[in-house]
Structures are given as structure tokens and as C-alpha cells.
Design an enzyme around this catalytic site. Structure first.
Site, mmCIF file in Angstrom:
data_model
loop_
_atom_site.group_PDB
_atom_site.id
_atom_site.type_symbol
_atom_site.label_atom_id
_atom_site.label_comp_id
_atom_site.label_asym_id
_atom_site.label_seq_id
_atom_site.Cartn_x
_atom_site.Cartn_y
_atom_site.Cartn_z
ATOM 1 N N CYS A 47 -3.766 2.750 -9.598
ATOM 2 C CA CYS A 47 -5.168 2.433 -9.298
ATOM 3 C C CYS A 47 -5.376 2.589 -7.795
ATOM 4 O O CYS A 47 -4.581 3.249 -7.121
ATOM 5 C CB CYS A 47 -5.548 1.043 -9.810
ATOM 6 S SG CYS A 47 -4.651 -0.332 -9.051
ATOM 7 N N ASP A 92 -13.356 -1.264 -11.903
ATOM 8 C CA ASP A 92 -12.607 -2.002 -10.895
ATOM 9 C C ASP A 92 -13.130 -3.436 -10.828
ATOM 10 O O ASP A 92 -14.286 -3.654 -10.468
ATOM 11 C CB ASP A 92 -12.780 -1.308 -9.541
ATOM 12 C CG ASP A 92 -11.832 -1.869 -8.499
ATOM 13 O OD1 ASP A 92 -11.280 -2.969 -8.718
ATOM 14 O OD2 ASP A 92 -11.638 -1.201 -7.472
ATOM 15 N N CYS A 126 -4.856 -5.102 -8.746
ATOM 16 C CA CYS A 126 -5.663 -5.585 -9.881
ATOM 17 C C CYS A 126 -5.329 -4.840 -11.174
ATOM 18 O O CYS A 126 -4.610 -5.340 -12.033
ATOM 19 C CB CYS A 126 -7.156 -5.463 -9.580
ATOM 20 S SG CYS A 126 -7.700 -6.452 -8.163
ATOM 21 N N ARG A 127 -5.843 -3.619 -11.319
ATOM 22 C CA ARG A 127 -5.748 -2.938 -12.608
ATOM 23 C C ARG A 127 -4.347 -2.438 -12.945
ATOM 24 O O ARG A 127 -3.847 -2.678 -14.054
ATOM 25 C CB ARG A 127 -6.744 -1.754 -12.641
ATOM 26 C CG ARG A 127 -8.191 -2.194 -12.659
ATOM 27 C CD ARG A 127 -9.123 -1.048 -12.340
ATOM 28 N NE ARG A 127 -8.939 -0.582 -10.958
ATOM 29 C CZ ARG A 127 -9.538 0.470 -10.429
ATOM 30 N NH1 ARG A 127 -10.353 1.194 -11.173
ATOM 31 N NH2 ARG A 127 -9.341 0.797 -9.165
ATOM 32 N N SER A 128 -3.720 -1.708 -12.009
ATOM 33 C CA SER A 128 -2.423 -1.094 -12.380
ATOM 34 C C SER A 128 -1.299 -2.120 -12.574
ATOM 35 O O SER A 128 -0.460 -1.923 -13.473
ATOM 36 C CB SER A 128 -2.026 0.029 -11.413
ATOM 37 O OG SER A 128 -1.834 -0.438 -10.107
ATOM 38 N N ASN A 167 -3.515 -1.264 -6.146
ATOM 39 C CA ASN A 167 -2.269 -1.743 -6.784
ATOM 40 C C ASN A 167 -2.152 -3.265 -6.751
ATOM 41 O O ASN A 167 -1.051 -3.809 -6.669
ATOM 42 C CB ASN A 167 -1.020 -1.095 -6.148
ATOM 43 C CG ASN A 167 0.269 -1.301 -6.935
ATOM 44 O OD1 ASN A 167 1.342 -1.367 -6.356
ATOM 45 N ND2 ASN A 167 0.194 -1.431 -8.252
HETATM 46 P P1 4NP Z 1 -7.345 -2.176 -7.901
HETATM 47 O O1 4NP Z 1 -8.544 -2.984 -7.219
HETATM 48 O O2 4NP Z 1 -7.518 -0.736 -7.467
HETATM 49 O O3 4NP Z 1 -7.573 -2.363 -9.354
HETATM 50 O O4 4NP Z 1 -6.070 -2.798 -7.382
HETATM 51 C C1 4NP Z 1 -8.820 -2.933 -5.850
HETATM 52 C C2 4NP Z 1 -8.102 -3.721 -4.992
HETATM 53 C C3 4NP Z 1 -8.380 -3.679 -3.633
HETATM 54 C C4 4NP Z 1 -9.366 -2.847 -3.163
HETATM 55 C C5 4NP Z 1 -10.086 -2.060 -4.022
HETATM 56 C C6 4NP Z 1 -9.801 -2.092 -5.378
HETATM 57 N N1 4NP Z 1 -9.653 -2.825 -1.784
HETATM 58 O O5 4NP Z 1 -10.601 -2.128 -1.387
HETATM 59 O O6 4NP Z 1 -8.980 -3.501 -0.997
#
Ligand code: 4NP
Length: 154
Positions: A9, A124, A14-16, A12
Site C-alpha cells: 500500500c 485508504d 494500514c491496509r497492507s 505500510n
Molecule cells: P496505508 O495508509 O497506505 O493503508 O498504510 C496510509 C498511511 C499513511 C499515509 C497515507 C496512507 N500517509 O500519508 O502518511
């Protein structure tokens, strides 16, 4: 025959990591030996534990992800893993740009592994509320079940 799967993702956190946890749980429960990891296209959260809300939804579903640490995807991941699975279309584009010409890993979207949802993004949940994390968990769990079945026969 062994398999390896890398979920990717943006951050790294939240989703992955949730997809990683869901597939690991599926494979452990069915006695399937699969190497599973996750990474982000971005580097903001390298070395960090998953988002507290991701940890909470995993814990609520019986899985501890507190020990996981963020890392950024590398070119060698395309050699080290059989399957690289992106959470959304932006991740997929970023991975295509990073993929070495002689890459061996297959590249797909998580929702390509759920009938009728191919091409869709895992939303997201980072900027939303906790309900978003319940939705993410439901989505990665459904995909993980299907992936486990594919890995079993493949
Ligand atoms: P992820 O979510 O891609 O599912 O881990 C996010 C976590 C952090 C950020 C964006 C999306 N960020 O912009 O810091």
C-alpha cells in the site's frame, strides 16, 4: 511447492499490514506454508508499527500485528516474491514504475482476487474514522480467503 506473497500500500501502516495478517491467519489455519510480507510505496513510516486503529481492528479479530514494522518496497522484492499485490491503482502504477525489466513476480490488485470487484481500490482508511478500518478488515479477509484457495491449488 512454496509460495510467497507481498502486499503493498502507500504507507505500510494500514491496509497492507492488515492484508498480511489476514492471509497469514488463513494460511496458518489451513496448514499452508506461505511466506507473507508487506511494504509501502512511500517511506514516511519506515520502521514504525502499524496505525493504532489497524492494530485495534486486527486485535478485535484475534490477530496481533503490533510487532510488524513499516518498510518500503524495493526492486529486489520483484525477485524475492512470487506475487506482489497492490491495494489500489495508484500503488499499482507506482509498482509498475519500480518493477525491473526481468522481474519474476506477478503483479495484481487485491480486489482482482474477489469476484466482480477486479480493478477496484481498497479505500485508504488513514484519513477516515475507525469504521473504515472495519471495512478494510472485511475486504482483506475476503480476499485472503480466496488467495489461500488459489495458493492451495497452485
Ligand atoms: P496505508 O495508509 O497506505 O493503508 O498504510 C496510509 C498511511 C499513511 C499515509 C497515507 C496512507 N500517509 O500519508 O502518511
Amino acid at each position: 511447492m512454496s509460495h510467497s506473497v507481498l502486499f503493498v500500500c502507500l504507507g505500510n501502516i494500514c491496509r497492507s499490514p492488515l492484508a498480511e495478517a489476514a492471509l497469514r491467519e488463513e494460511c496458518t489455519n489451513s496448514g499452508l506454508n506461505v511466506i507473507i510480507d508487506s511494504a509501502g510505496t512511500g517511506d514516511w513510516h519506515v520502521g514504525q508499527s502499524p496505525d493504532k486503529r489497524a492494530q485495534a481492528v486486527a486485535a478485535k479479530n484475534g490477530v496481533d500485528i503490533g510487532h510488524l514494522r513499516g518498510r518500503q518496497v524495493t526492486a529486489s522484492d520483484f525477485h524475492d516474491f512470487d506475487h506482489v499485490i497492490a491495494m489500489d491503482n495508484q500503488n499499482l502504477r507506482d509498482l509498475m514504475a519500480k518493477r525491473p525489466a526481468n522481474a519474476v513476480a506477478t503483479l495484481s490488485l487485491l480486489f482482482d482476487h474477489i469476484a466482480g470487484r477486479a480493478g477496484e481500490d481498497v479505500a485508504d482508511p488513514y484519513y477516515g474514522d475507525e469504521d473504515g478500518f472495519d471495512q478494510t478488515w472485511a475486504e482483506v479477509t475476503e480476499a485472503a480467503r480466496n488467495l489461500r484457495k488459489l495458493l492451495e491449488i497452485g
